[in-house]
Scaffold this motif. Sequence first.
Motif, PDB file in Angstrom:
ATOM      1  N   LEU A   9       0.928  -1.261   0.098  1.00 10.81           N
ATOM      2  CA  LEU A   9      -0.092  -0.037   0.081  1.00 10.81           C
ATOM      3  C   LEU A   9       0.864   1.292   0.127  1.00 10.81           C
ATOM      4  O   LEU A   9       0.414   2.276  -0.788  1.00 10.81           O
ATOM      5  N   GLU A  10       1.850   0.999   0.765  1.00  7.95           N
ATOM      6  CA  GLU A  10       2.838   2.435   0.742  1.00  7.95           C
ATOM      7  C   GLU A  10       3.144   2.651  -0.617  1.00  7.95           C
ATOM      8  O   GLU A  10       3.574   3.722  -1.221  1.00  7.95           O
ATOM      9  N   VAL A  11       3.828   1.665  -1.100  1.00  9.94           N
ATOM     10  CA  VAL A  11       4.244   1.560  -2.659  1.00  9.94           C
ATOM     11  C   VAL A  11       3.331   2.200  -3.733  1.00  9.94           C
ATOM     12  O   VAL A  11       3.498   2.976  -4.533  1.00  9.94           O
ATOM     13  N   GLN A  12       1.927   1.651  -3.463  1.00 14.93           N
ATOM     14  CA  GLN A  12       0.858   2.081  -4.347  1.00 14.93           C
ATOM     15  C   GLN A  12       0.639   3.424  -4.047  1.00 14.93           C
ATOM     16  O   GLN A  12       0.180   4.131  -5.061  1.00 14.93           O
ATOM     17  N   ASN A  13       0.684   3.930  -2.941  1.00 13.90           N
ATOM     18  CA  ASN A  13       0.469   5.480  -2.940  1.00 13.90           C
ATOM     19  C   ASN A  13       1.650   6.045  -2.990  1.00 13.90           C
ATOM     20  O   ASN A  13       1.595   7.698  -2.679  1.00 13.90           O
ATOM     21  N   SER A  14       2.625   5.908  -3.506  1.00 15.66           N
ATOM     22  CA  SER A  14       3.974   6.491  -3.637  1.00 15.66           C
ATOM     23  C   SER A  14       3.796   7.491  -5.048  1.00 15.66           C
ATOM     24  O   SER A  14       3.387   7.156  -5.792  1.00 15.66           O
ATOM     25  N   ASP A  15       4.744   8.333  -4.915  1.00 17.38           N
ATOM     26  CA  ASP A  15       4.879   9.247  -6.132  1.00 17.38           C
ATOM     27  C   ASP A  15       5.429   8.611  -7.381  1.00 17.38           C
ATOM     28  O   ASP A  15       4.818   8.926  -8.398  1.00 17.38           O
ATOM     29  N   GLU A  16       6.394   7.649  -7.045  1.00 17.53           N
ATOM     30  CA  GLU A  16       6.897   6.718  -8.195  1.00 17.53           C
ATOM     31  C   GLU A  16       5.828   5.872  -8.810  1.00 17.53           C
ATOM     32  O   GLU A  16       5.967   6.016 -10.032  1.00 17.53           O
ATOM     33  N   PHE A  17       5.022   5.185  -7.893  1.00 17.52           N
ATOM     34  CA  PHE A  17       4.089   4.393  -8.559  1.00 17.52           C
ATOM     35  C   PHE A  17       2.889   5.330  -9.336  1.00 17.52           C
ATOM     36  O   PHE A  17       2.438   4.839 -10.503  1.00 17.52           O
ATOM     37  N   LEU A  90       8.982   2.950 -18.742  1.00 17.94           N
ATOM     38  CA  LEU A  90       8.196   1.877 -17.547  1.00 17.94           C
ATOM     39  C   LEU A  90       9.051   1.239 -16.969  1.00 17.94           C
ATOM     40  O   LEU A  90       8.993   1.012 -15.646  1.00 17.94           O
ATOM     41  N   ASP A  91       9.979   0.362 -17.668  1.00 19.19           N
ATOM     42  CA  ASP A  91      10.592  -0.544 -16.915  1.00 19.19           C
ATOM     43  C   ASP A  91      11.684  -0.048 -15.821  1.00 19.19           C
ATOM     44  O   ASP A  91      11.648  -0.664 -14.786  1.00 19.19           O
ATOM     45  N   PRO A  92      12.032   1.030 -16.143  1.00 21.46           N
ATOM     46  CA  PRO A  92      13.121   1.588 -14.987  1.00 21.46           C
ATOM     47  C   PRO A  92      12.541   1.880 -13.653  1.00 21.46           C
ATOM     48  O   PRO A  92      12.932   1.434 -12.615  1.00 21.46           O
ATOM     49  N   LEU A  93      11.570   2.524 -13.961  1.00 20.89           N
ATOM     50  CA  LEU A  93      10.493   3.035 -12.727  1.00 20.89           C
ATOM     51  C   LEU A  93       9.965   1.661 -12.038  1.00 20.89           C
ATOM     52  O   LEU A  93       9.792   1.542 -10.812  1.00 20.89           O
ATOM     53  N   ALA A  94       9.505   0.559 -12.746  1.00 23.00           N
ATOM     54  CA  ALA A  94       8.991  -0.748 -12.131  1.00 23.00           C
ATOM     55  C   ALA A  94      10.138  -1.335 -11.493  1.00 23.00           C
ATOM     56  O   ALA A  94       9.804  -2.065 -10.313  1.00 23.00           O
ATOM     57  N   ASP A  95      11.456  -1.498 -12.082  1.00 26.66           N
ATOM     58  CA  ASP A  95      12.522  -2.162 -11.466  1.00 26.66           C
ATOM     59  C   ASP A  95      12.641  -1.398 -10.084  1.00 26.66           C
ATOM     60  O   ASP A  95      12.939  -2.239  -8.926  1.00 26.66           O
ATOM     61  N   ASP A  96      12.817  -0.047 -10.027  1.00 23.59           N
ATOM     62  CA  ASP A  96      12.873   0.739  -8.779  1.00 23.59           C
ATOM     63  C   ASP A  96      11.919   0.129  -7.776  1.00 23.59           C
ATOM     64  O   ASP A  96      12.300   0.071  -6.533  1.00 23.59           O
ATOM     65  N   LEU A  97      10.447   0.210  -8.218  1.00 24.33           N
ATOM     66  CA  LEU A  97       9.640  -0.087  -7.313  1.00 24.33           C
ATOM     67  C   LEU A  97       9.548  -1.393  -6.847  1.00 24.33           C
ATOM     68  O   LEU A  97       9.615  -1.775  -5.391  1.00 24.33           O
ATOM     69  N   TYR A  98      10.029  -2.522  -7.664  1.00 26.90           N
ATOM     70  CA  TYR A  98      10.102  -3.797  -7.204  1.00 26.90           C
ATOM     71  C   TYR A  98      11.413  -3.921  -6.246  1.00 26.90           C
ATOM     72  O   TYR A  98      11.024  -4.578  -5.344  1.00 26.90           O
ATOM     73  N   LYS A  99      12.497  -3.205  -6.375  1.00 22.53           N
ATOM     74  CA  LYS A  99      13.762  -3.210  -5.634  1.00 22.53           C
ATOM     75  C   LYS A  99      13.217  -2.695  -4.316  1.00 22.53           C
ATOM     76  O   LYS A  99      13.615  -3.234  -3.306  1.00 22.53           O
ATOM     77  N   GLU A 100      12.427  -1.636  -4.153  1.00 19.51           N
ATOM     78  CA  GLU A 100      12.085  -0.989  -3.059  1.00 19.51           C
ATOM     79  C   GLU A 100      11.189  -1.927  -2.157  1.00 19.51           C
ATOM     80  O   GLU A 100      11.383  -2.226  -0.966  1.00 19.51           O
ATOM     81  N   LEU A 101      10.376  -2.959  -2.812  1.00 17.52           N
ATOM     82  CA  LEU A 101       9.534  -3.718  -2.148  1.00 17.52           C
ATOM     83  C   LEU A 101      10.278  -4.731  -1.759  1.00 17.52           C
ATOM     84  O   LEU A 101      10.027  -5.258  -0.542  1.00 17.52           O
ATOM     85  N   GLU A 102      11.212  -5.423  -2.397  1.00 22.33           N
ATOM     86  CA  GLU A 102      11.936  -6.457  -2.167  1.00 22.33           C
ATOM     87  C   GLU A 102      12.874  -6.176  -0.878  1.00 22.33           C
ATOM     88  O   GLU A 102      13.025  -6.923   0.020  1.00 22.33           O
ATOM     89  N   ASN A 103      13.494  -4.937  -0.985  1.00 20.32           N
ATOM     90  CA  ASN A 103      14.332  -4.519   0.097  1.00 20.32           C
ATOM     91  C   ASN A 103      13.767  -3.796   1.319  1.00 20.32           C
ATOM     92  O   ASN A 103      14.474  -3.666   2.419  1.00 20.32           O
ATOM     93  N   GLY A 104      12.665  -3.236   1.040  1.00 19.42           N
ATOM     94  CA  GLY A 104      12.161  -2.627   2.026  1.00 19.42           C
ATOM     95  C   GLY A 104      12.793  -1.404   2.439  1.00 19.42           C
ATOM     96  O   GLY A 104      12.245  -0.527   3.397  1.00 19.42           O
ATOM     97  N   GLU A 105      13.192  -0.550   1.502  1.00 17.75           N
ATOM     98  CA  GLU A 105      13.945   0.629   1.657  1.00 17.75           C
ATOM     99  C   GLU A 105      13.755   1.149   0.341  1.00 17.75           C
ATOM    100  O   GLU A 105      13.680   0.902  -0.639  1.00 17.75           O
TER     101      GLU A 105
END
Length: 117
Positions: A9-17, A90-105
Motif C-alpha cells: 500500500l505504501e508503494v501504491q500510494n507513492s509518487d513513483e507508482f 516504464l521498466d526503469p520505474l517498475a524495477d525501482d519499485l520492485y527493488k524497493e518492495l523487496e529490500n524494504g527501503e
Amino acid sequence: MPASAERYLEVQNSDEFTRLRHRLRSFIFPTTVAFIVWYSLYVLLSAYARDFMSIKLIGNINVALIFGLLQFVSTFVIAWYYSRYAAQKLDPLADDLYKELENGEKVAGTTADGSAH
C-alpha cells in the motif's frame, strides 16, 4: 522475506507508482483510441464506401486489400513501439519499485523526465 500488505500500500500510494501509472496511461489511452478510430475507418469504408474500397491499384490489388494489410502493419508497429516505450520509460520505474518492495527501503529511482538520479 516477502513484502507485507502495508508495504504494498505504501508503494501504491507513492509518487513513483503514480508516475509509473501516468506514463502507462499516457501511452495506452491515446494509442488505443487511435487504433480503434483507424480500425473503425476500415470497417465503415468497407461497409459504406464499396466503390472506393474496390478501386484496383495494381492488378487485382484493391484499396480494401491494402487497408486490410495495413491493419496488420499498424498492430505490429504499435507492439514494437510499446516495447520500446516500456523499456525506456516504464521498466526503469517498475524495477525501482520492485527493488524497493523487496529490500524494504527507498531505492534511488528516476526523475519525472525518465532520467536516473
